[in-house]
Design a protein around this motif. Structure first.
Motif, PDB file in Angstrom:
ATOM      1  N   TYR A  82       0.828  -1.215   0.000  1.00  0.00           N
ATOM      2  CA  TYR A  82       0.000   0.000   0.000  1.00  0.00           C
ATOM      3  C   TYR A  82       0.860   1.262   0.000  1.00  0.00           C
ATOM      4  CZ  TYR A  82      -3.531  -3.380   1.540  1.00  0.00           C
ATOM      5  OH  TYR A  82      -4.373  -4.465   1.639  1.00  0.00           O
ATOM      6  N   ASP A  83       2.143   1.131  -0.272  1.00  0.00           N
ATOM      7  CA  ASP A  83       3.066   2.264  -0.214  1.00  0.00           C
ATOM      8  C   ASP A  83       2.933   3.126  -1.474  1.00  0.00           C
ATOM      9  OD1 ASP A  83       5.029   4.030   0.457  1.00  0.00           O
ATOM     10  OD2 ASP A  83       6.696   2.679   0.024  1.00  0.00           O
ATOM     11  N   TYR A  84       1.834   3.881  -1.529  1.00  0.00           N
ATOM     12  CA  TYR A  84       1.572   4.800  -2.637  1.00  0.00           C
ATOM     13  C   TYR A  84       1.046   6.106  -2.051  1.00  0.00           C
ATOM     14  CZ  TYR A  84       1.872   0.729  -5.723  1.00  0.00           C
ATOM     15  OH  TYR A  84       2.300  -0.398  -6.392  1.00  0.00           O
ATOM     16  N   ALA A  85       1.398   7.208  -2.695  1.00  0.00           N
ATOM     17  CA  ALA A  85       0.943   8.515  -2.209  1.00  0.00           C
ATOM     18  C   ALA A  85      -0.574   8.589  -2.210  1.00  0.00           C
ATOM     19  CB  ALA A  85       1.543   9.623  -3.073  1.00  0.00           C
ATOM     20  N   ARG A  86      -1.233   8.001  -3.209  1.00  0.00           N
ATOM     21  CA  ARG A  86      -2.691   8.058  -3.269  1.00  0.00           C
ATOM     22  C   ARG A  86      -3.327   7.296  -2.109  1.00  0.00           C
ATOM     23  NH1 ARG A  86      -3.687   3.062  -5.435  1.00  0.00           N
ATOM     24  NH2 ARG A  86      -2.090   2.267  -6.855  1.00  0.00           N
ATOM     25  N   VAL A  87      -2.668   6.242  -1.634  1.00  0.00           N
ATOM     26  CA  VAL A  87      -3.199   5.509  -0.482  1.00  0.00           C
ATOM     27  C   VAL A  87      -3.066   6.359   0.775  1.00  0.00           C
ATOM     28  CG1 VAL A  87      -2.969   3.452   0.948  1.00  0.00           C
ATOM     29  CG2 VAL A  87      -2.711   3.276  -1.531  1.00  0.00           C
ATOM     30  N   ASP A  88      -1.932   7.077   0.918  1.00  0.00           N
ATOM     31  CA  ASP A  88      -1.767   7.982   2.063  1.00  0.00           C
ATOM     32  C   ASP A  88      -2.893   9.005   2.095  1.00  0.00           C
ATOM     33  OD1 ASP A  88       0.583   6.893   3.138  1.00  0.00           O
ATOM     34  OD2 ASP A  88       1.803   7.941   1.661  1.00  0.00           O
ATOM     35  N   THR A  89      -3.187   9.573   0.934  1.00  0.00           N
ATOM     36  CA  THR A  89      -4.259  10.571   0.849  1.00  0.00           C
ATOM     37  C   THR A  89      -5.611   9.953   1.155  1.00  0.00           C
ATOM     38  OG1 THR A  89      -2.994  11.783  -0.825  1.00  0.00           O
ATOM     39  CG2 THR A  89      -5.343  12.273  -0.650  1.00  0.00           C
ATOM     40  N   GLU A  90      -5.847   8.790   0.603  1.00  0.00           N
ATOM     41  CA  GLU A  90      -7.127   8.105   0.788  1.00  0.00           C
ATOM     42  C   GLU A  90      -7.363   7.758   2.251  1.00  0.00           C
ATOM     43  OE1 GLU A  90      -9.419   4.238  -1.200  1.00  0.00           O
ATOM     44  OE2 GLU A  90      -7.326   4.702  -1.675  1.00  0.00           O
ATOM     45  N   VAL A  91      -6.336   7.243   2.917  1.00  0.00           N
ATOM     46  CA  VAL A  91      -6.457   6.854   4.311  1.00  0.00           C
ATOM     47  C   VAL A  91      -6.666   8.085   5.194  1.00  0.00           C
ATOM     48  CG1 VAL A  91      -5.225   5.848   6.271  1.00  0.00           C
ATOM     49  CG2 VAL A  91      -5.148   4.727   4.042  1.00  0.00           C
ATOM     50  N   ALA A  92      -5.947   9.165   4.887  1.00  0.00           N
ATOM     51  CA  ALA A  92      -6.114  10.399   5.669  1.00  0.00           C
ATOM     52  C   ALA A  92      -7.513  10.964   5.505  1.00  0.00           C
ATOM     53  CB  ALA A  92      -5.065  11.422   5.240  1.00  0.00           C
ATOM     54  N   GLU A  93      -8.077  10.866   4.304  1.00  0.00           N
ATOM     55  CA  GLU A  93      -9.438  11.353   4.070  1.00  0.00           C
ATOM     56  C   GLU A  93     -10.466  10.554   4.858  1.00  0.00           C
ATOM     57  OE1 GLU A  93      -9.851  11.141  -0.126  1.00  0.00           O
ATOM     58  OE2 GLU A  93      -8.863  13.072  -0.508  1.00  0.00           O
ATOM     59  N   LYS A  94     -10.132   9.318   5.186  1.00  0.00           N
ATOM     60  CA  LYS A  94     -11.025   8.482   5.996  1.00  0.00           C
ATOM     61  C   LYS A  94     -10.806   8.707   7.494  1.00  0.00           C
ATOM     62  CE  LYS A  94     -12.706   6.240   2.430  1.00  0.00           C
ATOM     63  NZ  LYS A  94     -14.136   6.362   2.017  1.00  0.00           N
ATOM     64  N   ALA A  95      -9.999   9.705   7.844  1.00  0.00           N
ATOM     65  CA  ALA A  95      -9.726  10.079   9.234  1.00  0.00           C
ATOM     66  C   ALA A  95      -8.985   8.994   9.993  1.00  0.00           C
ATOM     67  CB  ALA A  95     -11.023  10.464   9.957  1.00  0.00           C
TER      68      ALA A  95
ATOM     69  N   ILE B 184       1.988   2.627   7.404  1.00  0.00           N
ATOM     70  CA  ILE B 184       2.291   1.884   6.190  1.00  0.00           C
ATOM     71  C   ILE B 184       3.782   1.574   6.163  1.00  0.00           C
ATOM     72  CG2 ILE B 184       2.174   1.858   3.674  1.00  0.00           C
ATOM     73  CD1 ILE B 184      -0.067   3.926   3.845  1.00  0.00           C
ATOM     74  N   ARG B 185       4.108   0.312   6.072  1.00  0.00           N
ATOM     75  CA  ARG B 185       5.518  -0.081   5.964  1.00  0.00           C
ATOM     76  C   ARG B 185       6.018   0.332   4.580  1.00  0.00           C
ATOM     77  NH1 ARG B 185       8.834  -3.807   8.596  1.00  0.00           N
ATOM     78  NH2 ARG B 185      10.970  -3.278   7.985  1.00  0.00           N
ATOM     79  N   ARG B 186       7.049   1.132   4.540  1.00  0.00           N
ATOM     80  CA  ARG B 186       7.536   1.687   3.283  1.00  0.00           C
ATOM     81  C   ARG B 186       8.484   0.718   2.567  1.00  0.00           C
ATOM     82  NH1 ARG B 186       3.617   5.273   2.624  1.00  0.00           N
ATOM     83  NH2 ARG B 186       3.341   6.522   4.504  1.00  0.00           N
ATOM     84  N   ILE B 187       8.424   0.751   1.250  1.00  0.00           N
ATOM     85  CA  ILE B 187       9.321  -0.073   0.451  1.00  0.00           C
ATOM     86  C   ILE B 187      10.755   0.382   0.676  1.00  0.00           C
ATOM     87  CG2 ILE B 187       9.960  -0.742  -1.901  1.00  0.00           C
ATOM     88  CD1 ILE B 187       7.026  -0.384  -2.686  1.00  0.00           C
ATOM     89  N   GLY B 188      11.617  -0.544   1.011  1.00  0.00           N
ATOM     90  CA  GLY B 188      13.012  -0.215   1.244  1.00  0.00           C
ATOM     91  C   GLY B 188      13.296   0.323   2.633  1.00  0.00           C
ATOM     92  N   GLU B 189      12.269   0.404   3.464  1.00  0.00           N
ATOM     93  CA  GLU B 189      12.451   0.934   4.817  1.00  0.00           C
ATOM     94  C   GLU B 189      13.272  -0.033   5.663  1.00  0.00           C
ATOM     95  OE1 GLU B 189       9.666   2.177   8.684  1.00  0.00           O
ATOM     96  OE2 GLU B 189       8.769   1.572   6.779  1.00  0.00           O
ATOM     97  N   GLU B 190      14.269   0.509   6.309  1.00  0.00           N
ATOM     98  CA  GLU B 190      15.115  -0.314   7.163  1.00  0.00           C
ATOM     99  C   GLU B 190      14.411  -0.581   8.491  1.00  0.00           C
ATOM    100  OE1 GLU B 190      17.891  -1.672   6.376  1.00  0.00           O
ATOM    101  OE2 GLU B 190      18.106  -0.725   4.398  1.00  0.00           O
ATOM    102  N   LYS B 191      14.774  -1.692   9.111  1.00  0.00           N
ATOM    103  CA  LYS B 191      14.233  -1.990  10.430  1.00  0.00           C
ATOM    104  C   LYS B 191      14.749  -0.972  11.441  1.00  0.00           C
ATOM    105  CE  LYS B 191      13.557  -6.953   9.821  1.00  0.00           C
ATOM    106  NZ  LYS B 191      13.866  -8.306  10.357  1.00  0.00           N
TER     107      LYS B 191
END
Length: 296
Positions: free
Chosen positions: A211-224, A229-236
């Motif tokens: 779900y690491d997409y900017a549109r998902v961030d916006t969509e989730v924020a709009e749902k309050a 979201i675990r980011r692609i390439g994110e280190e532990k």
């Protein structure tokens, strides 16, 4: 002997003709008491013909198919005529009976134990769907080319669960639909109304790297929601840093519970409405089992 399995009993009996041991799956008495009023409108009102089969026996037959994944043609005769059981199943499925059973149990669980809305999670799972007689993958039936299975026919179940893994909504789509496209459609199917989050009681939504997409961030924020979201390439996180407890695992556990029903693990049901009915019944049985475990 008998024992509970996913809110049902399994009885070992001897087949009257072959004298071979067989397994008979039965729903619990408590489950039947809650479901019986929903089936009352389907009782035969006209006289004549062969005596109608008991609805509990028919529901036991549907539970047997759901649990074992067998074809309707091989349904044991102790549940009645396979054609009669399948006919009643389709009538109840198209009338939304199984969706109502799921909603009924979700309401009872919320009343007795309470839905924990603070931490929620979402994820999808792919299913093989080698349905016969289907020349193309029909999106309206929840079928699509599975990109991880050499383009064979497949389906995807996308789940929304609360903090303890209780299923709130399940969307059925083709296997070629990406998880990131299913956040809003799945939330729209929640069986219970979601309370409005507040500053004192925010609601968090945990998602994996898919779900690491900017549109998902916006969509989730709009749902309050507060997105996690675990980011692609994110280190532990480095040792000693403050972190939140893992929350996404509960949705994986619920997926495992659902796949404990063999008719869901591999989809052989051509019509989407029939497969949704089996999934709804499985969710109701999961909730029933959790309630019975809490009361025991």
């Amino acid at each position: 002997m008998s024992y509970n399995v996913t809110s049902g009993k399994i009885l070992r009996a001897v087949h009257p003709t072959t004298e071979e041991t067989m397994i008979i799956h039965e729903i619990s008495d408590d489950f039947w008491c809650k479901v019986e009023p929903l089936l009352a409108p389907f009782k035969r009102t006209k006289s004549g013909g062969s005596p109608p089969r008991d609805f509990r026996s028919i529901l036991n037959g549907i539970f047997y198919v759901l649990k074992t994944g067998c074809q309707w043609h091989f349904l044991p005769p102790c549940y009645g005529s396979k054609s009669a059981v399948h006919e009643h199943f389709q009538r109840w499925a198209h009338a939304g009976v199984f969706a109502e059973i799921f909603r009924l149990y979700a309401q009872e669980y919320h009343a007795l134990k309470g839905i924990q809305w603070e931490w929620q999670a979402m994820d999808g799972t792919l299913l093989q769907a080698p349905v016969r007689g289907q020349p193309v993958c029909l999106a309206e039936e929840g079928l699509g080319r599975n990109p991880t299975d050499r383009g064979r026919s497949g389906s995807k179940l996308h789940l929304h669960v609360e903090q303890q893994g209780v299923p709130l909504a399940i969307e059925l789509v083709g296997a070629n639909v990406h998880d990131s496209r299913l956040v809003s459609p799945t939330l729209a199917l929640d069986v219970l109304p979601r309370p409005a989050p507040t500053t004192e009681h925010p609601q968090h939504l945990c998602l994996d790297k898919g779900y690491d997409y900017a549109r998902v961030d916006t969509e989730v924020a709009e749902k309050a929601y507060v997105p996690h979201i675990r980011r692609i390439g994110e280190e532990k996180t480095t040792a000693g840093a403050t972190t939140q407890p893992a929350r996404r695992w509960v949705v994986e556990r619920t997926i495992a519970w659902l796949k404990g029903f063999r008719a869901i693990r591999t989809r052989y049901t051509c019509l989407g409405v029939n497969f949704r009915a089996l999934v709804d019944l499985a969710c109701a049985l999961i909730l029933s089992g959790k309630l019975e475990a809490a009361c025991s």
